[in-house]
Motif scaffolding. Structure first.
Motif, short mmCIF file in Angstrom:
data_model
loop_
_atom_site.label_atom_id
_atom_site.label_comp_id
_atom_site.label_asym_id
_atom_site.label_seq_id
_atom_site.Cartn_x
_atom_site.Cartn_y
_atom_site.Cartn_z
N GLY A 367 0.79 -1.23 0.00
CA GLY A 367 0.00 0.00 0.00
C GLY A 367 0.81 1.27 0.00
N LEU A 368 1.74 1.40 0.95
CA LEU A 368 2.54 2.62 1.04
C LEU A 368 3.49 2.75 -0.14
N HIS A 369 3.95 1.62 -0.67
CA HIS A 369 4.81 1.66 -1.87
C HIS A 369 4.03 2.26 -3.03
N ILE A 370 2.78 1.83 -3.19
CA ILE A 370 1.93 2.36 -4.28
C ILE A 370 1.66 3.85 -4.05
N ILE A 371 1.34 4.22 -2.81
CA ILE A 371 1.08 5.62 -2.49
C ILE A 371 2.29 6.49 -2.85
N SER A 372 3.49 6.02 -2.50
CA SER A 372 4.70 6.82 -2.78
C SER A 372 4.90 7.00 -4.28
N LYS A 373 4.62 5.95 -5.07
CA LYS A 373 4.78 6.03 -6.52
C LYS A 373 3.74 6.97 -7.13
N TYR A 374 2.47 6.86 -6.66
CA TYR A 374 1.44 7.77 -7.16
C TYR A 374 1.77 9.22 -6.81
N THR A 375 2.31 9.42 -5.61
CA THR A 375 2.70 10.77 -5.20
C THR A 375 3.79 11.32 -6.11
N GLU A 376 4.79 10.50 -6.42
CA GLU A 376 5.87 10.93 -7.32
C GLU A 376 5.32 11.30 -8.70
N LEU A 377 4.38 10.48 -9.19
CA LEU A 377 3.82 10.73 -10.52
C LEU A 377 3.10 12.07 -10.58
N MET A 378 2.61 12.56 -9.43
CA MET A 378 1.94 13.87 -9.40
C MET A 378 2.86 14.96 -8.84
N ASN A 379 4.17 14.73 -8.94
CA ASN A 379 5.18 15.71 -8.52
C ASN A 379 5.04 16.09 -7.05
N GLY A 380 4.75 15.09 -6.23
CA GLY A 380 4.58 15.34 -4.80
C GLY A 380 5.63 14.64 -3.97
N SER A 381 5.59 14.89 -2.66
CA SER A 381 6.50 14.25 -1.71
C SER A 381 5.70 13.79 -0.50
N ILE A 382 6.16 12.74 0.15
CA ILE A 382 5.45 12.16 1.27
C ILE A 382 6.34 12.12 2.49
N GLN A 383 5.75 12.38 3.65
CA GLN A 383 6.49 12.41 4.91
C GLN A 383 5.70 11.64 5.97
N CYS A 384 6.43 10.91 6.79
CA CYS A 384 5.80 10.16 7.89
C CYS A 384 6.30 10.71 9.22
N VAL A 385 5.35 11.08 10.11
CA VAL A 385 5.68 11.54 11.46
C VAL A 385 5.03 10.57 12.44
N SER A 386 5.86 9.82 13.19
CA SER A 386 5.26 8.79 14.05
C SER A 386 6.21 8.40 15.17
N GLU A 387 5.60 7.92 16.26
CA GLU A 387 6.33 7.30 17.37
C GLU A 387 5.52 6.11 17.83
N LEU A 388 6.21 5.12 18.37
CA LEU A 388 5.52 3.93 18.85
C LEU A 388 4.48 4.31 19.90
N ASP A 389 3.26 3.77 19.73
CA ASP A 389 2.13 3.96 20.64
C ASP A 389 1.67 5.42 20.73
N GLN A 390 2.15 6.27 19.81
CA GLN A 390 1.74 7.68 19.83
C GLN A 390 1.01 8.09 18.55
N GLY A 391 0.66 7.11 17.74
CA GLY A 391 -0.06 7.42 16.50
C GLY A 391 0.87 7.78 15.34
N THR A 392 0.27 7.97 14.18
CA THR A 392 1.03 8.24 12.95
C THR A 392 0.32 9.31 12.13
N THR A 393 1.12 10.18 11.53
CA THR A 393 0.59 11.18 10.60
C THR A 393 1.37 11.09 9.29
N PHE A 394 0.65 10.89 8.19
CA PHE A 394 1.25 10.94 6.87
C PHE A 394 0.91 12.29 6.25
#
Length: 405
Positions: A367-394
């Motif tokens: 899933g995330l591999h596909i998301i990263s490729k689709y993002t690249e195709l639309m000239n975008g960049s992806i960032q992950c902000v996360s800590e264990l047991d503290q949730g995740t923000t993409f």
């Protein structure tokens, strides 16, 4: 034999050498006036002896060299020394008919009755010069041919190297596709087992719920079947998407659309698939019209929300935010789930990668591999902000040209 006879005999010998020599010999006095010339020299220059006697040696040298030659021969007269033919000067001489030819000159000197004389030994080197010119021309042609062949060989080597690189890329792609197929078989045998078992068991139980009052149970199992089919469809779609990405068959179609309408549609679509008590919240800032590929963006949001739901506890909120500011479109999906370690975050976008704390939660790791490729195709960049047991923000950011209404 007396001294007189001996001198006479030596005189005859030198006269024979002078007359029979196969090179030109010219004798000049201290004033550079010709005193004698042997038959070979006369034939070489086309003069009779009387035409040369007491004439300056410059008569036999082209006019353009006279000034230079006068300086040379005055210097030689003041400091005479033997100069062998091997180190003689290559010069040009001129015949009586005005034709020029290259010569090599060697000098010597002697004294007779207190007077100084200089002997010039002259060789016509026309044939040698012609041969040297032909050899130089041949060398130039050979060098040109070698240079041309080298260029052709270099080009051939470059073509060969390019073909080698292309072949390596093809082999690498074949290897990756082989790996993809192998992983598909492995994952399919594992991931398909649970939903297929659910479908089979629910179908069996539905057949047993025949009474009217058992309709809620039937609906429950029907929903389980729908969810399982959807899961199988998602897995197959992931593999199909990766295959298209690898083959370069994904075409990006930029269109203008209202990003708020798109996301609200996704929220309504996803609400029925969330875990018990989970809630989707959506916020937008800025103008709503953007220019992106709506289909790819929808896939990205669906995947991120699906992941957030799977890796978050029941009753946990999932927040979607979008914003449009000048030339930047920003999308974020935030959950309060199990989080991702900093080490695992380095590999999130790799194919088939699953975080160490994913446990038994179903997923293909695509899933995330596909998301990263689709993002690249639309000239975008992806960032992950996360800590264990503290949730995740993409956070995904797209650069685009200003959209005019």
């Amino acid at each position: 034999m007396g001294d007189s006879d001996q001198k006479k005999h030596e005189s005859y010998r030198y006269e024979a050498l002078f007359n029979q020599a196969s090179m030109g010999i010219i004798v000049v006095n201290n004033a550079a006036e010709i005193q004698s010339a042997n038959p070979f020299a006369l034939g070489l220059f086309g003069y009779a002896l009387e035409e040369l006697l007491q004439k300056p040696i410059e008569l036999l040298i082209p006019g353009r060299y006279h000034n230079r030659h006068v300086g040379h021969r005055d210097g030689y007269t003041h400091n005479p020394k033997t100069r062998p033919m091997g180190v003689g000067m290559d010069l040009f001489a001129i015949k009586k008919d005005g034709s020029e030819f290259p010569v090599e000159v060697s000098l010597s000197n002697y004294q007779d009755e207190g007077k100084q004389f200089i002997i010039a030994f002259i060789s016509d080197i026309s044939i040698r010069k012609k041969a040297e010119a032909e050899i130089e021309e041949l060398n130039n042609k050979l060098e040109s041919t070698v240079e041309q062949r080298t260029r052709q060989l270099t080009a051939a080597m470059q073509d060969l190297e390019q073909s080698k690189d292309e072949l390596s890329k093809l082999l690498e792609r074949e290897k990756e596709l082989g790996e993809l197929k192998s992983r598909f078989v492995t994952i399919a045998s594992h991931e398909f087992r649970t939903p297929l078992s659910t479908i089979l068991s629910s179908t069996y139980l539905i057949e047993r719920y025949t009474r009217t009052e058992e309709q809620p149970r039937r609906e429950k199992h029907l929903q389980r079947i729908v969810s399982s089919v959807q899961l199988l469809t998602d897995i197959l779609n992931d593999f199909l998407s990766v295959g298209k990405i690898e083959e370069g068959k994904i075409q990006v179609r930029f269109t203008r659309f209202d990003i708020q309408e798109l996301v609200w549609g996704i929220v309504r679509e996803m609400e029925v698939t969330l875990r018990a008590g989970q809630q989707l919240m959506y916020h937008h800032q800025g103008e709503p019209v953007v220019e992106l590929d709506a289909s790819l963006l929808k896939h990205i949001i669906l995947n991120l929300v699906s992941n957030a739901s799977k890796f978050s506890p029941e009753n946990g909120p999932i927040v979607i935010e979008t914003s449009v500011e000048q030339q930047e479109v920003r999308l974020s999906v935030k959950d309060h789930g199990i989080g991702i370690s900093s080490e695992d975050q380095k590999h999130l976008m790799e194919r088939f990668f699953r975080a160490a704390n994913a446990g038994n939660i179903q997923g293909t790791g695509l899933g995330l591999h596909i998301i990263s490729k689709y993002t690249e195709l639309m000239n975008g960049s992806i960032q992950c902000v996360s800590e264990l047991d503290q949730g995740t923000t993409f956070i995904i950011t797209f650069e685009q040209n200003p959209v005019k209404e």
